[in-house]
Design a protein around this motif. Structure first.
Motif, PDB file in Angstrom:
ATOM      1  N   MET A 152      83.460   2.377  49.847  1.00 60.73           N
ATOM      2  CA  MET A 152      82.121   1.892  50.157  1.00 60.73           C
ATOM      3  C   MET A 152      81.804   2.115  51.627  1.00 60.73           C
ATOM      4  O   MET A 152      80.687   2.516  51.973  1.00 60.73           O
ATOM      5  N   TYR A 153      82.778   1.872  52.497  1.00 56.71           N
ATOM      6  CA  TYR A 153      82.550   2.069  53.925  1.00 56.71           C
ATOM      7  C   TYR A 153      82.278   3.537  54.247  1.00 56.71           C
ATOM      8  O   TYR A 153      81.356   3.861  55.009  1.00 56.71           O
ATOM      9  N   LEU A 154      83.064   4.439  53.665  1.00 56.64           N
ATOM     10  CA  LEU A 154      82.875   5.866  53.926  1.00 56.64           C
ATOM     11  C   LEU A 154      81.504   6.336  53.448  1.00 56.64           C
ATOM     12  O   LEU A 154      80.811   7.098  54.129  1.00 56.64           O
ATOM     13  N   SER A 155      81.104   5.877  52.273  1.00 54.77           N
ATOM     14  CA  SER A 155      79.803   6.251  51.734  1.00 54.77           C
ATOM     15  C   SER A 155      78.675   5.763  52.639  1.00 54.77           C
ATOM     16  O   SER A 155      77.732   6.511  52.961  1.00 54.77           O
ATOM     17  N   LEU A 156      78.746   4.506  53.078  1.00 56.92           N
ATOM     18  CA  LEU A 156      77.711   3.948  53.946  1.00 56.92           C
ATOM     19  C   LEU A 156      77.682   4.626  55.312  1.00 56.92           C
ATOM     20  O   LEU A 156      76.609   4.920  55.851  1.00 56.92           O
ATOM     21  N   SER A 157      78.857   4.885  55.878  1.00 58.74           N
ATOM     22  CA  SER A 157      78.900   5.482  57.219  1.00 58.74           C
ATOM     23  C   SER A 157      78.363   6.908  57.206  1.00 58.74           C
ATOM     24  O   SER A 157      77.615   7.309  58.108  1.00 58.74           O
ATOM     25  N   MET A 158      78.714   7.685  56.173  1.00 59.59           N
ATOM     26  CA  MET A 158      78.201   9.056  56.083  1.00 59.59           C
ATOM     27  C   MET A 158      76.686   9.061  55.887  1.00 59.59           C
ATOM     28  O   MET A 158      75.955   9.827  56.530  1.00 59.59           O
ATOM     29  N   GLY A 159      76.197   8.196  54.988  1.00 57.16           N
ATOM     30  CA  GLY A 159      74.761   8.138  54.731  1.00 57.16           C
ATOM     31  C   GLY A 159      73.972   7.645  55.935  1.00 57.16           C
ATOM     32  O   GLY A 159      72.903   8.182  56.261  1.00 57.16           O
ATOM     33  N   SER A 160      74.493   6.627  56.621  1.00 56.19           N
ATOM     34  CA  SER A 160      73.806   6.080  57.795  1.00 56.19           C
ATOM     35  C   SER A 160      73.749   7.100  58.923  1.00 56.19           C
ATOM     36  O   SER A 160      72.716   7.252  59.597  1.00 56.19           O
ATOM     37  N   THR A 161      74.850   7.799  59.137  1.00 60.97           N
ATOM     38  CA  THR A 161      74.886   8.817  60.187  1.00 60.97           C
ATOM     39  C   THR A 161      73.911   9.947  59.884  1.00 60.97           C
ATOM     40  O   THR A 161      73.236  10.464  60.784  1.00 60.97           O
ATOM     41  N   GLU A 162      73.824  10.325  58.605  1.00 63.94           N
ATOM     42  CA  GLU A 162      72.887  11.379  58.202  1.00 63.94           C
ATOM     43  C   GLU A 162      71.445  11.003  58.546  1.00 63.94           C
ATOM     44  O   GLU A 162      70.665  11.834  59.024  1.00 63.94           O
ATOM     45  N   CYS A 163      71.080   9.741  58.322  1.00 60.04           N
ATOM     46  CA  CYS A 163      69.722   9.281  58.627  1.00 60.04           C
ATOM     47  C   CYS A 163      69.393   9.480  60.102  1.00 60.04           C
ATOM     48  O   CYS A 163      68.300   9.969  60.449  1.00 60.04           O
ATOM     49  N   ILE A 164      70.323   9.106  60.966  1.00 62.56           N
ATOM     50  CA  ILE A 164      70.073   9.203  62.406  1.00 62.56           C
ATOM     51  C   ILE A 164      70.108  10.654  62.868  1.00 62.56           C
ATOM     52  O   ILE A 164      69.297  11.081  63.699  1.00 62.56           O
ATOM     53  N   LEU A 165      71.025  11.451  62.310  1.00 67.01           N
ATOM     54  CA  LEU A 165      71.118  12.858  62.701  1.00 67.01           C
ATOM     55  C   LEU A 165      69.844  13.623  62.339  1.00 67.01           C
ATOM     56  O   LEU A 165      69.426  14.519  63.078  1.00 67.01           O
ATOM     57  N   LEU A 166      69.226  13.277  61.211  1.00 67.41           N
ATOM     58  CA  LEU A 166      67.978  13.951  60.824  1.00 67.41           C
ATOM     59  C   LEU A 166      66.874  13.655  61.842  1.00 67.41           C
ATOM     60  O   LEU A 166      66.051  14.523  62.145  1.00 67.41           O
ATOM     61  N   ALA A 167      66.849  12.420  62.373  1.00 68.15           N
ATOM     62  CA  ALA A 167      65.875  12.086  63.413  1.00 68.15           C
ATOM     63  C   ALA A 167      66.185  12.845  64.709  1.00 68.15           C
ATOM     64  O   ALA A 167      65.267  13.326  65.392  1.00 68.15           O
ATOM     65  N   VAL A 168      67.461  12.957  65.045  1.00 76.07           N
ATOM     66  CA  VAL A 168      67.863  13.707  66.238  1.00 76.07           C
ATOM     67  C   VAL A 168      67.476  15.181  66.104  1.00 76.07           C
ATOM     68  O   VAL A 168      66.989  15.812  67.045  1.00 76.07           O
ATOM     69  N   MET A 169      67.662  15.728  64.900  1.00 73.77           N
ATOM     70  CA  MET A 169      67.306  17.125  64.662  1.00 73.77           C
ATOM     71  C   MET A 169      65.796  17.337  64.757  1.00 73.77           C
ATOM     72  O   MET A 169      65.342  18.396  65.196  1.00 73.77           O
ATOM     73  N   ALA A 170      65.013  16.334  64.352  1.00 73.85           N
ATOM     74  CA  ALA A 170      63.556  16.433  64.485  1.00 73.85           C
ATOM     75  C   ALA A 170      63.166  16.511  65.958  1.00 73.85           C
ATOM     76  O   ALA A 170      62.257  17.266  66.337  1.00 73.85           O
ATOM     77  N   TYR A 171      63.843  15.724  66.794  1.00 72.44           N
ATOM     78  CA  TYR A 171      63.587  15.784  68.236  1.00 72.44           C
ATOM     79  C   TYR A 171      63.963  17.152  68.795  1.00 72.44           C
ATOM     80  O   TYR A 171      63.256  17.708  69.647  1.00 72.44           O
ATOM     81  N   ASP A 172      65.066  17.705  68.293  1.00 66.21           N
ATOM     82  CA  ASP A 172      65.485  19.044  68.718  1.00 66.21           C
ATOM     83  C   ASP A 172      64.417  20.076  68.381  1.00 66.21           C
ATOM     84  O   ASP A 172      64.094  20.945  69.193  1.00 66.21           O
ATOM     85  N   ARG A 173      63.838  19.979  67.178  1.00 71.29           N
ATOM     86  CA  ARG A 173      62.768  20.906  66.783  1.00 71.29           C
ATOM     87  C   ARG A 173      61.530  20.710  67.661  1.00 71.29           C
ATOM     88  O   ARG A 173      60.853  21.673  68.015  1.00 71.29           O
ATOM     89  N   TYR A 174      61.247  19.456  67.992  1.00 71.25           N
ATOM     90  CA  TYR A 174      60.099  19.159  68.851  1.00 71.25           C
ATOM     91  C   TYR A 174      60.257  19.829  70.221  1.00 71.25           C
ATOM     92  O   TYR A 174      59.320  20.468  70.726  1.00 71.25           O
ATOM     93  N   VAL A 175      61.440  19.695  70.810  1.00 71.59           N
ATOM     94  CA  VAL A 175      61.671  20.305  72.125  1.00 71.59           C
ATOM     95  C   VAL A 175      61.603  21.821  72.031  1.00 71.59           C
ATOM     96  O   VAL A 175      61.018  22.493  72.890  1.00 71.59           O
ATOM     97  N   ALA A 176      62.175  22.405  70.959  1.00 73.98           N
ATOM     98  CA  ALA A 176      62.214  23.859  70.816  1.00 73.98           C
ATOM     99  C   ALA A 176      60.827  24.467  70.689  1.00 73.98           C
ATOM    100  O   ALA A 176      60.567  25.571  71.185  1.00 73.98           O
ATOM    101  N   ILE A 177      59.906  23.757  70.026  1.00 72.51           N
ATOM    102  CA  ILE A 177      58.569  24.310  69.779  1.00 72.51           C
ATOM    103  C   ILE A 177      57.572  23.874  70.851  1.00 72.51           C
ATOM    104  O   ILE A 177      56.750  24.668  71.302  1.00 72.51           O
ATOM    105  N   CYS A 178      57.632  22.618  71.268  1.00 75.32           N
ATOM    106  CA  CYS A 178      56.649  22.105  72.230  1.00 75.32           C
ATOM    107  C   CYS A 178      57.029  22.381  73.684  1.00 75.32           C
ATOM    108  O   CYS A 178      56.146  22.443  74.544  1.00 75.32           O
ATOM    109  N   ASN A 179      58.333  22.518  73.965  1.00 71.12           N
ATOM    110  CA  ASN A 179      58.782  22.806  75.343  1.00 71.12           C
ATOM    111  C   ASN A 179      59.847  23.905  75.317  1.00 71.12           C
ATOM    112  O   ASN A 179      60.990  23.682  75.751  1.00 71.12           O
TER     113      ASN A 179
END
Length: 213
Positions: free
Chosen positions: A1-28
């Motif tokens: 249960m811990y492994l499942s939650l930790s992988m899923g939770s990290t994925e949520c935050i990484l997707l937001a980080v990747m969105a910021y990366d795309r923002y910087v790449a296109i806007c700046n």
């Protein structure tokens, strides 16, 4: 249960980080190497993993303190919502922990992703050349596809009323964001690669030209 939650939770935050990366790449684009340098990328990845692991530890610790009336989990895996259905009594503290963590990992990152893509779309629409717009859309298409698949399933699972769906539907939703979407990730991200596209076209050509039995 811990492994499942930790992988899923990290994925949520990484997707937001990747969105910021795309923002910087296109806007700046000219400042991208400075803003998204190696040290910043390492720090952002580390924060994502630490946050995901800590929230998973918090949920798991509280969940295991609840008395259970059975030991058979009606699910494919040791999914926390399925485990909590075995609880002999409701726990207000556990419900609050689940609500706070769900809001922290789902709506807030999703809001940051929407804000990033709002700026990205505004920038793309100001690009005069069609080739430039297509290239910018191509940069975001893979990530946006994964976001829609992952967050669509996760939001419907964790932020819905507990009685709105049956356990069988919960299993299907959990399978979508826990297994199906991660399996598609390599394919989705690789389709931007020209060699992968050419190989896929050849494979589809062979399949379509193969004689039927």
């Amino acid at each position: 249960m811990y492994l499942s939650l930790s992988m899923g939770s990290t994925e949520c935050i990484l997707l937001a980080v990747m969105a910021y990366d795309r923002y910087v790449a296109i806007c700046n684009p000219l400042r991208y190497p400075i803003i998204m340098n190696r040290q910043i990328c390492v720090h952002m990845a580390a924060v994502s993993w630490v946050t995901g692991c800590l929230t998973a530890l918090l949920e798991t610790s509280f969940a295991l303190q609840i008395p259970f009336c059975g030991n058979v989990i009606n699910h494919f895996a040791c999914e926390i919502l399925a485990v909590l259905k075995l609880a002999c009594m409701s726990s207000l503290l556990m419900d609050m922990v689940m609500l706070v963590v769900s809001i922290l990992l789902l709506p807030i990152p999703m809001l940051l992703i929407c804000i990033s893509y709002g700026f990205i779309l505004s920038t793309i629409l100001r690009i005069s050349s069609t080739e430039g717009r297509n290239k910018a859309f191509s940069t975001c298409s893979a990530h946006l596809t994964v976001v829609i698949l992952y967050y669509g399933a996760a939001l419907s699972m964790y932020l819905k009323p507990s009685s709105s769906n049956s356990q069988e539907i919960d299993k299907i939703i959990s399978f979508l964001y826990g297994m199906f979407t991660p399996m598609l990730n390599p394919i989705i991200y690789s389709l931007r690669n020209k060699e992968v596209k050419d190989a896929l076209k050849k494979l589809l050509g062979k399949v379509s030209s193969a004689p039927s039995l």
